[in-house]
Design an enzyme around this catalytic site. Structure first.
Site, PDB file in Angstrom:
ATOM      1  N   GLU A   1      -4.404   6.883  -4.967  1.00  0.00           N
ATOM      2  CA  GLU A   1      -4.690   6.227  -6.258  1.00  0.00           C
ATOM      3  C   GLU A   1      -6.104   6.576  -6.717  1.00  0.00           C
ATOM      4  OE1 GLU A   1      -4.157   2.052  -5.546  1.00  0.00           O
ATOM      5  OE2 GLU A   1      -2.129   2.328  -4.843  1.00  0.00           O
TER       6      GLU A   1
ATOM      7  N   ARG B   1       0.868  -1.177   0.000  1.00  0.00           N
ATOM      8  CA  ARG B   1       0.000   0.000   0.000  1.00  0.00           C
ATOM      9  C   ARG B   1       0.906   1.229   0.000  1.00  0.00           C
ATOM     10  NH1 ARG B   1      -3.596  -2.896  -1.244  1.00  0.00           N
ATOM     11  NH2 ARG B   1      -5.504  -3.359  -0.124  1.00  0.00           N
TER      12      ARG B   1
ATOM     13  N   HIS C   1      -1.741  -0.427  -9.682  1.00  0.00           N
ATOM     14  CA  HIS C   1      -2.264  -1.313  -8.623  1.00  0.00           C
ATOM     15  C   HIS C   1      -2.835  -2.580  -9.263  1.00  0.00           C
ATOM     16  CE1 HIS C   1      -4.183  -1.448  -4.359  1.00  0.00           C
ATOM     17  NE2 HIS C   1      -3.982  -2.659  -4.816  1.00  0.00           N
TER      18      HIS C   1
HETATM   19  C1  8YV Z   1      -7.103  -5.061  -4.989  1.00  0.00           C
HETATM   20  C2  8YV Z   1      -5.427  -5.449  -3.333  1.00  0.00           C
HETATM   21  O1  8YV Z   1      -8.028  -5.349  -4.034  1.00  0.00           O
HETATM   22  O2  8YV Z   1      -6.035  -7.541  -2.467  1.00  0.00           O
HETATM   23  C3  8YV Z   1      -5.670  -6.409  -2.237  1.00  0.00           C
HETATM   24  O3  8YV Z   1      -5.489  -6.000  -1.082  1.00  0.00           O
HETATM   25  O4  8YV Z   1      -4.921  -4.414  -3.140  1.00  0.00           O
HETATM   26  C4  8YV Z   1      -5.827  -5.803  -4.703  1.00  0.00           C
HETATM   27  O5  8YV Z   1      -5.929  -7.146  -4.943  1.00  0.00           O
HETATM   28  C5  8YV Z   1      -7.568  -5.406  -6.348  1.00  0.00           C
HETATM   29  O6  8YV Z   1      -7.087  -4.420  -7.141  1.00  0.00           O
HETATM   30  C6  8YV Z   1      -9.045  -5.544  -6.478  1.00  0.00           C
HETATM   31  O7  8YV Z   1      -9.615  -4.309  -6.555  1.00  0.00           O
END
Ligand code: 8YV
Length: 313
Positions: free
Chosen positions: A261, A232, A279
């Site tokens: 983002e 993150r 991402h």
């Molecule tokens: C996003 C992610 O959720 O799993 C996570 O924590 O950051 C990613 O897999 C993915 O972009 C789905 O929106």
């Protein structure tokens, strides 16, 4: 029988919407022009929320939908879901762990190789005719055998470490507690940074890790170090990272995640020694199908009064 309402906060692939629509009456929040009107319409019928790691769900959303019983996250990281607010309202929270671990680890290694070996720039060198007009591409930097420090040795960090073993890389990790692994442990990224050539960030987001990779850690990296973040943006002091990139103290970086983002700091796009991703570490068809299936299994279990497959609260 009327179907229970499901609020879809972030866009999902068509295959998920189709499968979800068999059990739920879908309310597409992301597509609604008047979001307040959509919430008002679903106030008495929406019993579940589907959200994404990078969007989350706040207390105001929960208050707008008092019949909600479950918030299911399409992703492993649920740091943007207000879990305390959910608990206080008796709302269950689930995530989608495990199914994306290896995928994210693959992209972490891909980003590292792309940044160190300058794969995007070398690709452009071939396409734009520079190979013919200017000759060989400038030499790049080795990855195999380099000392890597992994911030956060959870499921994803461990999967990255396994890949690094195959690359003959001495592995260190920083975590609050030492783990039963044959890697060197440091209590903080700052303590580890001076002893590594590559810093790889794979810690969970949230309040507990905000700014964990701080200025001290970034400034302690040896000159010419490489940096990668698949966790993150919030885990890293972004101002310190930008300064180190600007001054080329960090020689190459691969970044999949950022603060704010998708409206990220535009300076990132000015660097030719950084490879950027939107991402996308879990973004393959195979893994997104698995994530969607797990999210659906959680939603359906709640509606059926069955145990939730992957609850976090
Ligand atoms: C996003 C992610 O959720 O799993 C996570 O924590 O950051 C990613 O897999 C993915 O972009 C789905 O929106």
């Amino acid at each position: 029988m009327t179907k229970p309402g499901l609020l879809i906060v972030g866009e999902l692939p068509a295959w998920d919407l189709e499968a979800l629509s068999e059990r739920f009456d879908l309310h597409l929040y992301y597509a609604a022009e008047d979001k307040a009107a959509l919430l008002a319409r679903g106030r008495d019928t929406i019993r579940a929320i589907s959200t994404k790691g990078e969007i989350g769900a706040d207390a105001a959303l929960m208050d707008a939908l008092p019949k909600v019983e479950i918030i299911a996250c399409y992703g492993v990281g649920y740091d943007l879901i207000d879990v305390e607010a959910a608990k206080a309202r008796g709302i269950r929270v689930t995530n989608a762990p495990d199914v994306l671990t290896e995928e994210v680890a693959d992209l972490a290694i891909g980003l590292l190789l792309a940044a160190a070996r300058r794969i995007p720039a070398a690709d452009a060198w071939v396409r734009d005719g520079s190979w013919k007009s200017r000759g060989s591409f400038p030499l790049t930097t080795r990855v195999w055998g380099k000392r890597i420090g992994i911030v956060g040795l959870g499921r994803i960090g461990a999967a990255i470490a396994r890949r690094c073993e195959a690359f003959g890389m001495p592995i260190s990790y920083s975590a609050r507690q030492m783990k039963d692994v044959p890697y060197a442990w440091y209590p903080t990224p700052a303590a580890m940074a001076r002893n590594v050539d590559i810093l790889m960030v794979s810690a969970a987001g949230g309040a507990a890790t905000r700014g964990l990779v701080d200025k001290a850690a970034i400034d302690a990296l040896p000159a010419g170090a490489m940096f990668c973040n698949v966790a993150r943006g919030s885990v890293v002091d972004e101002a310190a990272l930008l300064a180190a990139l600007r001054e080329r103290r960090i020689a190459a970086a691969g970044l999949d995640v950022f603060n704010n983002e998708p409206a990220i700091d535009p300076e990132f796009a000015t660097f030719d020694h950084v490879v950027l991703q939107p991402h996308a570490a879990s973004g393959t068809v195979e893994t997104r199908k698995a994530m969607g299936a797990l999210m659906r299994a959680n939603l359906e279990a709640q509606m059926d009064g069955k145990p939730l497959p992957t609850p976090v609260a």
